[in-house]
Design a protein around this motif. Structure first.
Motif, PDB file in Angstrom:
ATOM      1  N   VAL A  51      69.514 -53.036  17.057  1.00 54.97           N
ATOM      2  CA  VAL A  51      70.471 -52.066  17.533  1.00 54.97           C
ATOM      3  C   VAL A  51      70.861 -52.556  18.912  1.00 54.97           C
ATOM      4  N   GLY A  52      71.961 -51.973  19.395  1.00 53.75           N
ATOM      5  CA  GLY A  52      72.370 -52.298  20.645  1.00 53.75           C
ATOM      6  C   GLY A  52      72.971 -53.616  20.893  1.00 53.75           C
ATOM      7  N   ALA A  53      72.633 -54.374  21.783  1.00 55.29           N
ATOM      8  CA  ALA A  53      73.014 -55.881  22.333  1.00 55.29           C
ATOM      9  C   ALA A  53      72.625 -56.748  21.117  1.00 55.29           C
ATOM     10  N   CYS A  54      71.448 -56.279  20.644  1.00 57.37           N
ATOM     11  CA  CYS A  54      70.698 -57.136  19.684  1.00 57.37           C
ATOM     12  C   CYS A  54      71.648 -57.259  18.190  1.00 57.37           C
ATOM     13  N   LYS A  55      72.373 -55.992  18.036  1.00 55.72           N
ATOM     14  CA  LYS A  55      73.143 -56.086  16.543  1.00 55.72           C
ATOM     15  C   LYS A  55      74.178 -57.233  16.469  1.00 55.72           C
ATOM     16  N   GLY A  56      74.884 -57.685  17.344  1.00 61.43           N
ATOM     17  CA  GLY A  56      75.763 -58.498  16.969  1.00 61.43           C
ATOM     18  C   GLY A  56      75.594 -59.763  17.759  1.00 61.43           C
ATOM     19  N   CYS A  57      74.489 -59.941  18.545  1.00 58.47           N
ATOM     20  CA  CYS A  57      73.960 -61.251  19.221  1.00 58.47           C
ATOM     21  C   CYS A  57      73.849 -62.242  18.328  1.00 58.47           C
ATOM     22  N   PRO A  58      74.388 -63.582  18.935  1.00 61.78           N
ATOM     23  CA  PRO A  58      74.165 -64.655  17.847  1.00 61.78           C
ATOM     24  C   PRO A  58      72.679 -65.159  17.950  1.00 61.78           C
ATOM     25  N   MET A  59      71.947 -64.704  18.715  1.00 61.25           N
ATOM     26  CA  MET A  59      70.859 -65.264  18.689  1.00 61.25           C
ATOM     27  C   MET A  59      69.827 -64.324  18.086  1.00 61.25           C
ATOM     28  N   SER A  60      70.233 -63.359  17.541  1.00 62.59           N
ATOM     29  CA  SER A  60      69.508 -62.328  16.718  1.00 62.59           C
ATOM     30  C   SER A  60      68.521 -62.682  15.846  1.00 62.59           C
ATOM     31  N   GLN A  61      68.987 -63.756  15.131  1.00 64.11           N
ATOM     32  CA  GLN A  61      67.985 -64.326  14.119  1.00 64.11           C
ATOM     33  C   GLN A  61      66.941 -65.062  14.524  1.00 64.11           C
ATOM     34  N   MET A  62      67.037 -65.450  15.809  1.00 63.74           N
ATOM     35  CA  MET A  62      65.888 -66.311  16.503  1.00 63.74           C
ATOM     36  C   MET A  62      65.200 -65.252  17.012  1.00 63.74           C
ATOM     37  N   THR A  63      65.611 -64.184  17.484  1.00 62.02           N
ATOM     38  CA  THR A  63      64.823 -63.040  17.983  1.00 62.02           C
ATOM     39  C   THR A  63      63.988 -62.568  16.880  1.00 62.02           C
ATOM     40  N   LEU A  64      64.519 -62.148  15.865  1.00 59.45           N
ATOM     41  CA  LEU A  64      63.897 -61.717  14.875  1.00 59.45           C
ATOM     42  C   LEU A  64      62.608 -62.449  14.137  1.00 59.45           C
ATOM     43  N   LYS A  65      62.918 -63.675  14.164  1.00 61.93           N
ATOM     44  CA  LYS A  65      62.009 -64.631  13.534  1.00 61.93           C
ATOM     45  C   LYS A  65      60.992 -65.261  14.585  1.00 61.93           C
ATOM     46  N   ASN A  66      61.348 -65.661  15.431  1.00 65.67           N
ATOM     47  CA  ASN A  66      60.302 -66.239  16.989  1.00 65.67           C
ATOM     48  C   ASN A  66      59.749 -65.149  17.499  1.00 65.67           C
ATOM     49  N   GLY A  67      60.465 -63.961  17.535  1.00 61.33           N
ATOM     50  CA  GLY A  67      59.748 -63.109  18.311  1.00 61.33           C
ATOM     51  C   GLY A  67      59.056 -61.922  17.484  1.00 61.33           C
ATOM     52  N   ILE A  68      59.969 -61.254  16.806  1.00 60.89           N
ATOM     53  CA  ILE A  68      59.394 -59.924  16.094  1.00 60.89           C
ATOM     54  C   ILE A  68      58.477 -60.277  15.109  1.00 60.89           C
ATOM     55  N   GLU A  69      58.985 -61.125  14.242  1.00 56.93           N
ATOM     56  CA  GLU A  69      58.325 -61.402  13.228  1.00 56.93           C
ATOM     57  C   GLU A  69      56.752 -62.059  13.242  1.00 56.93           C
ATOM     58  N   ARG A  70      56.846 -62.917  14.554  1.00 60.03           N
ATOM     59  CA  ARG A  70      55.621 -63.695  14.615  1.00 60.03           C
ATOM     60  C   ARG A  70      54.628 -63.013  15.255  1.00 60.03           C
ATOM     61  N   ILE A  71      54.893 -61.877  15.942  1.00 65.29           N
ATOM     62  CA  ILE A  71      53.985 -60.815  16.770  1.00 65.29           C
ATOM     63  C   ILE A  71      53.510 -59.981  15.479  1.00 65.29           C
ATOM     64  N   VAL A  72      54.396 -59.512  14.749  1.00 63.32           N
ATOM     65  CA  VAL A  72      54.034 -58.670  13.395  1.00 63.32           C
ATOM     66  C   VAL A  72      53.086 -59.360  12.430  1.00 63.32           C
ATOM     67  N   LEU A  73      53.389 -60.509  12.302  1.00 63.30           N
ATOM     68  CA  LEU A  73      52.389 -61.126  11.305  1.00 63.30           C
ATOM     69  C   LEU A  73      51.329 -61.687  11.936  1.00 63.30           C
ATOM     70  N   LYS A  74      51.054 -61.978  13.254  1.00 63.25           N
ATOM     71  CA  LYS A  74      49.886 -62.205  13.962  1.00 63.25           C
ATOM     72  C   LYS A  74      49.104 -60.933  14.013  1.00 63.25           C
ATOM     73  N   GLU A  75      49.581 -59.639  14.309  1.00 60.02           N
ATOM     74  CA  GLU A  75      48.879 -58.606  14.282  1.00 60.02           C
ATOM     75  C   GLU A  75      48.567 -57.924  13.121  1.00 60.02           C
ATOM     76  N   ILE A  76      49.237 -57.892  12.066  1.00 64.13           N
ATOM     77  CA  ILE A  76      49.131 -57.283  10.934  1.00 64.13           C
ATOM     78  C   ILE A  76      49.166 -58.137   9.574  1.00 64.13           C
ATOM     79  N   PRO A  77      48.212 -58.831   9.300  1.00 58.50           N
ATOM     80  CA  PRO A  77      48.150 -60.048   8.421  1.00 58.50           C
ATOM     81  C   PRO A  77      48.759 -59.306   6.941  1.00 58.50           C
ATOM     82  N   GLU A  78      48.635 -58.097   6.746  1.00 50.68           N
ATOM     83  CA  GLU A  78      49.073 -57.807   5.259  1.00 50.68           C
ATOM     84  C   GLU A  78      50.483 -57.867   5.321  1.00 50.68           C
ATOM     85  N   VAL A  79      51.293 -57.809   6.396  1.00 46.90           N
ATOM     86  CA  VAL A  79      52.932 -58.126   6.409  1.00 46.90           C
ATOM     87  C   VAL A  79      53.026 -59.494   6.111  1.00 46.90           C
TER      88      VAL A  79
END
Length: 75
Positions: free
Chosen positions: A39-67
């Motif tokens: 949401v917000g500036a992330c919603k339409g940002c061209p870099m949002s896919q990179m933010t999602l995969k390299n930022g959010i997903e990487r951290i979630v997978l590291k901290e919660i292995p069942e995800v």
């Protein structure tokens, strides 16, 4: 598991908020896929896919292995 995911998302929110964006937890599927909405500036940002995969997903997978994955859903 929802509470654990929210705690991890709270760790990445300051980075997103610094750029005027945020992330909302929408759902966690039975197969372990975390669905979020950027949401917000992330919603339409061209870099949002990179933010999602390299930022959010990487951290979630590291901290919660069942995800298995993190994916963005549209409104």
């Amino acid at each position: 598991m929802r509470e654990k995911v929210e705690q991890v998302l709270d760790k990445v929110r300051p980075m997103l908020e610094a750029d005027g964006g945020n992330v909302e937890l929408v759902n966690i599927t039975d197969s372990g896929v975390v669905q979020v909405r950027l949401v917000g500036a992330c919603k339409g940002c061209p870099m949002s896919q990179m933010t999602l995969k390299n930022g959010i997903e990487r951290i979630v997978l590291k901290e919660i292995p069942e995800v298995k994955a993190v994916e963005a859903v549209q409104e």
